[in-house]
Motif scaffolding. Structure first.
Motif, mmCIF file in Angstrom:
data_model
loop_
_atom_site.group_PDB
_atom_site.id
_atom_site.type_symbol
_atom_site.label_atom_id
_atom_site.label_comp_id
_atom_site.label_asym_id
_atom_site.label_seq_id
_atom_site.Cartn_x
_atom_site.Cartn_y
_atom_site.Cartn_z
ATOM 1 N N LEU A 140 1.170 109.148 140.488
ATOM 2 C CA LEU A 140 0.284 110.306 140.438
ATOM 3 C C LEU A 140 0.456 111.102 141.722
ATOM 4 O O LEU A 140 0.551 110.532 142.804
ATOM 5 C CB LEU A 140 -1.166 109.845 140.291
ATOM 6 C CG LEU A 140 -2.243 110.920 140.220
ATOM 7 C CD1 LEU A 140 -2.063 111.770 138.969
ATOM 8 C CD2 LEU A 140 -3.615 110.287 140.223
ATOM 9 N N GLY A 141 0.464 112.418 141.601
ATOM 10 C CA GLY A 141 0.641 113.288 142.758
ATOM 11 C C GLY A 141 2.003 113.939 142.700
ATOM 12 O O GLY A 141 2.960 113.381 142.172
ATOM 13 N N ALA A 142 2.093 115.113 143.272
ATOM 14 C CA ALA A 142 3.330 115.881 143.209
ATOM 15 C C ALA A 142 4.429 115.268 144.061
ATOM 16 O O ALA A 142 5.608 115.428 143.781
ATOM 17 C CB ALA A 142 3.067 117.325 143.632
ATOM 18 N N ALA A 143 4.059 114.554 145.120
ATOM 19 C CA ALA A 143 5.054 114.027 146.061
ATOM 20 C C ALA A 143 5.255 112.534 145.870
ATOM 21 O O ALA A 143 4.314 111.777 145.626
ATOM 22 C CB ALA A 143 4.609 114.307 147.490
ATOM 23 N N LEU A 144 6.510 112.103 146.014
ATOM 24 C CA LEU A 144 6.855 110.689 145.968
ATOM 25 C C LEU A 144 6.105 109.961 147.086
ATOM 26 O O LEU A 144 6.004 110.456 148.205
ATOM 27 C CB LEU A 144 8.364 110.518 146.142
ATOM 28 C CG LEU A 144 8.912 109.117 145.997
ATOM 29 C CD1 LEU A 144 8.723 108.626 144.569
ATOM 30 C CD2 LEU A 144 10.397 109.086 146.357
ATOM 31 N N GLY A 145 5.542 108.781 146.769
ATOM 32 C CA GLY A 145 4.841 108.007 147.789
ATOM 33 C C GLY A 145 3.347 108.261 147.854
ATOM 34 O O GLY A 145 2.657 107.711 148.700
ATOM 35 N N THR A 146 2.819 109.125 146.991
ATOM 36 C CA THR A 146 1.370 109.359 147.014
ATOM 37 C C THR A 146 0.650 108.175 146.377
ATOM 38 O O THR A 146 0.180 107.304 147.088
ATOM 39 C CB THR A 146 1.003 110.706 146.355
ATOM 40 O OG1 THR A 146 1.679 110.813 145.108
ATOM 41 C CG2 THR A 146 1.387 111.869 147.234
ATOM 42 N N THR A 147 0.580 108.096 145.063
ATOM 43 C CA THR A 147 -0.061 106.964 144.387
ATOM 44 C C THR A 147 0.923 106.386 143.375
ATOM 45 O O THR A 147 1.181 107.008 142.347
ATOM 46 C CB THR A 147 -1.352 107.396 143.665
ATOM 47 O OG1 THR A 147 -2.236 107.978 144.615
ATOM 48 C CG2 THR A 147 -2.036 106.198 143.008
ATOM 49 N N THR A 148 1.465 105.202 143.681
ATOM 50 C CA THR A 148 2.432 104.568 142.788
ATOM 51 C C THR A 148 1.708 103.861 141.656
ATOM 52 O O THR A 148 0.840 103.029 141.894
ATOM 53 C CB THR A 148 3.298 103.557 143.561
ATOM 54 O OG1 THR A 148 4.019 104.261 144.576
ATOM 55 C CG2 THR A 148 4.269 102.845 142.647
ATOM 56 N N HIS A 149 2.074 104.209 140.430
ATOM 57 C CA HIS A 149 1.509 103.539 139.263
ATOM 58 C C HIS A 149 2.442 102.451 138.757
ATOM 59 O O HIS A 149 1.991 101.432 138.242
ATOM 60 C CB HIS A 149 1.246 104.534 138.139
ATOM 61 C CG HIS A 149 0.058 105.402 138.403
ATOM 62 N ND1 HIS A 149 -0.564 106.110 137.426
ATOM 63 C CD2 HIS A 149 -0.627 105.684 139.536
ATOM 64 C CE1 HIS A 149 -1.582 106.795 137.930
ATOM 65 N NE2 HIS A 149 -1.623 106.557 139.208
ATOM 66 N N MET A 150 3.772 102.674 138.924
ATOM 67 C CA MET A 150 4.750 101.708 138.468
ATOM 68 C C MET A 150 6.019 101.892 139.292
ATOM 69 O O MET A 150 6.398 103.018 139.611
ATOM 70 C CB MET A 150 5.044 101.946 136.973
ATOM 71 C CG MET A 150 5.967 100.944 136.351
ATOM 72 S SD MET A 150 6.289 101.304 134.595
ATOM 73 C CE MET A 150 4.728 100.829 133.870
ATOM 74 N N SER A 151 6.644 100.768 139.628
ATOM 75 C CA SER A 151 7.928 100.863 140.325
ATOM 76 C C SER A 151 8.878 99.797 139.791
ATOM 77 O O SER A 151 8.446 98.753 139.307
ATOM 78 C CB SER A 151 7.748 100.714 141.838
ATOM 79 O OG SER A 151 7.318 99.410 142.162
ATOM 80 N N PHE A 152 10.172 100.101 139.884
ATOM 81 C CA PHE A 152 11.232 99.209 139.417
ATOM 82 C C PHE A 152 12.170 98.999 140.599
ATOM 83 O O PHE A 152 12.704 99.982 141.137
ATOM 84 C CB PHE A 152 12.003 99.850 138.261
ATOM 85 C CG PHE A 152 11.133 100.303 137.126
ATOM 86 C CD1 PHE A 152 10.977 99.509 136.004
ATOM 87 C CD2 PHE A 152 10.475 101.527 137.172
ATOM 88 C CE1 PHE A 152 10.173 99.924 134.951
ATOM 89 C CE2 PHE A 152 9.675 101.951 136.124
ATOM 90 C CZ PHE A 152 9.523 101.142 135.009
#
Length: 175
Positions: A18-30
């Motif tokens: 969530l959020g326009a920028a990478l690193g704001t609020t991670t919902h899922m990562s691989f």
């Protein structure tokens, strides 16, 4: 709402959040090994903050007051409230020292209706570790709680506040 999908070069992770920028609020990562992380996945682990005495032959809602983990603050007032529709894995254990041929029975309730039940009878005076598990499809705002019943002939203390806790309750969204 702004969402992002991107590659986090420092961690070599593909990230959705969530959020326009990478690193704001991670919902899922691989990660590079294919391991999926969902840091906001609903999960709660709680146990008794001391012993809880329940009356003979009376189903009693357990008072899980000590939270070990509650990722989304979904646990409160002795119950887990589902934040979203989904499939939830539930595990509870209620323990007590019980006389010969007496029993402890534990129930998982969804919105006040029994979903799963487990009973254990003592052979000689012994500590029973009554465990009950269930997988349930639940809707957002459904609540999950644990009841216990015993037939000792009098009041009985369900054991809490031990390490490890003899009486605990866990819920996690699995799908």
């Amino acid at each position: 709402q702004d969402f992002h999908i991107g590659l986090d070069d420092s961690a070599d992770d593909l990230v959705i959040g969530l959020g326009a920028a990478l690193g704001t609020t991670t919902h899922m990562s691989f990660d590079e090994a294919g391991i999926v992380s969902m840091p906001l996945q609903p999960f709660a682990h709680t146990h008794l903050d001391g012993n809880q005495t329940i009356s003979d032959a009376t189903s009693t809602t357990m008072s899980f007051a000590l939270e070990i983990s509650d990722i989304n603050a979904d646990f409160g007032s002795n119950k887990f409230t589902c934040p979203v529709d989904g499939v939830y894995l539930i595990k509870a254990q209620v323990s007590a020292i019980v006389a010969d041929q007496k029993m402890v029975q534990n129930m998982i309730n969804i919105n006040g209706t029994e979903h799963s039940r487990s009973a254990q009878k003592a052979s000689g005076t012994s500590r029973l570790y009554g465990q009950v598990m269930g997988i349930v499809k639940a809707d957002a705002s459904d609540y999950i709680e644990v009841d216990s019943y015993q037939n000792s002939g009098g009041s009985l203390a369900m054991t809490g506040n031990a390490s490890p806790s003899y009486t605990h309750f866990m819920v996690v969204k699995i799908a």
